[in-house]
Motif scaffolding. Structure first.
Motif, short mmCIF file in Angstrom:
data_model
loop_
_atom_site.label_atom_id
_atom_site.label_comp_id
_atom_site.label_asym_id
_atom_site.label_seq_id
_atom_site.Cartn_x
_atom_site.Cartn_y
_atom_site.Cartn_z
N ASP A 122 29.88 -76.40 12.79
CA ASP A 122 31.32 -76.18 13.03
C ASP A 122 31.93 -75.39 11.88
OD1 ASP A 122 31.27 -77.51 15.43
OD2 ASP A 122 31.95 -79.43 14.62
N LEU A 123 31.47 -75.66 10.66
CA LEU A 123 31.98 -74.95 9.49
C LEU A 123 31.60 -73.48 9.53
CD1 LEU A 123 33.52 -75.68 6.83
CD2 LEU A 123 31.28 -75.86 5.73
N LEU A 124 30.43 -73.18 10.10
CA LEU A 124 29.93 -71.81 10.15
C LEU A 124 30.44 -71.05 11.36
CD1 LEU A 124 26.21 -72.63 9.30
CD2 LEU A 124 27.87 -71.60 7.74
N HIS A 125 30.96 -71.76 12.35
CA HIS A 125 31.32 -71.13 13.61
C HIS A 125 32.37 -70.04 13.42
CE1 HIS A 125 31.88 -70.74 17.91
NE2 HIS A 125 33.18 -70.86 17.75
N GLY A 126 32.09 -68.88 14.02
CA GLY A 126 33.05 -67.78 14.01
C GLY A 126 33.05 -66.94 12.74
#
Length: 282
Positions: A14-18
């Motif tokens: 989630d932290l890496l998403h996008g």
């Protein structure tokens, strides 16, 4: 306090998403995903060593995620509950740790398979492709051959693409011309350039690309419509492919489930042929 009840790997993803990452930063991201259970307690030097990059690259990676430096990123990881497990260096002897790490990879794969409907849709997609090209170059070639050996028992036309060179593009075009609608690709470290080029060519030929790869942040995500991650073991001299091989058989099961009557008929025909030719001892 931890956010939600998600697993450490999910919170890290989630932290890496996008976030658009460079190839070096993807290696760092992949390393942290591999060691999600300990990521919040690794130093920048330890991350650099595990990922095979420079320490300044780790700092730039943290800044790409919006932090002042790696210490700030590590604090964020701890806030998210990423890193409460055993450090990579802890445990028994190195061989035992490698096996335990593979057990962890299988556990994460089991979690990924909670969405059974997604795998079922992949099975339908691949079962409908006649022929079904299966791509695997270099280290991924044995997995492609392993999958194709069994898939050929239930699918009428499986074509293994395990040799590179100029003929590879020809074979992709020939498969598409023969009616193929999808490609199953095994994309594993160290990510051969030719594999990624072939994925682009497959999409240009109109094929839907399904990639079994080692990480949700592998280079395959830029070239595949469907990405199925299964981590590889990195604790020995050469990678362990236990989880990708397991996922390959799960995908094959989904293909069988997509056409049960045809699968049963083909399996019975093979068993009859095998008995007539006395292929096996028992």
């Amino acid at each position: 306090m931890n956010e939600s009840g998600a697993a450490p790997t999910d919170r890290l993803l989630d932290l890496l998403h996008g976030v658009r990452l460079t190839p070096t930063q993807r290696r760092i991201a992949h390393c942290l995903v591999q060691h999600a259970g300990a990521a919040g307690y690794l130093s920048a030097a330890e991350v650099a060593e595990l990922a095979g990059v420079s320490q300044p690259s780790v700092t730039r990676f943290a800044m790409a995620l919006g932090h002042d430096g790696y210490p700030a990123l590590r604090r964020r990881l701890r806030e998210l509950g990423v890193g409460g497990g055993v450090r990579p260096a802890d445990g028994n002897n190195p061989l035992q740790r490698a096996v335990h790490a593979e057990m962890g990879n299988l556990d994460r794969l089991a979690g990924e398979l909670a969405d059974a409907d997604r795998i079922a849709e992949v099975g339908k997609l691949l079962a409908a492709s006649r022929p079904l090209p299966v791509l695997g170059l270099r280290a991924a070639a044995p997995l492609a051959a392993y999958f194709a050996y069994f898939a050929a028992k239930v699918h009428p036309d499986v074509r293994v693409l395990d040799d590179g060179g100029s003929l590879l593009a020809d074979r992709l075009e020939q498969a598409a011309a023969a009616g193929a609608t999808a490609l199953l690709a095994f994309v594993l470290p160290r990510y051969p350039r030719e594999t990624l080029d072939s994925l682009r060519e497959a999409r240009d030929a109109g094929l839907t690309v399904v990639a079994i790869t080692d990480s949700p942040v592998s280079p395959a995500i830029d070239h595949a419509e469907v990405v199925l991650p299964a981590a590889v073991g990195t604790d020995l001299v050469f990678d362990l492919h236990t989880a990708p091989m397991t996922l390959a058989m799960v995908v094959l099961q989904a293909i069988c489930d997509a056409a049960p009557a045809e699968t049963q008929a083909r399996l019975e025909a093979f068993e009859s042929s095998a008995a007539r030719r006395q292929l096996f001892l028992s």
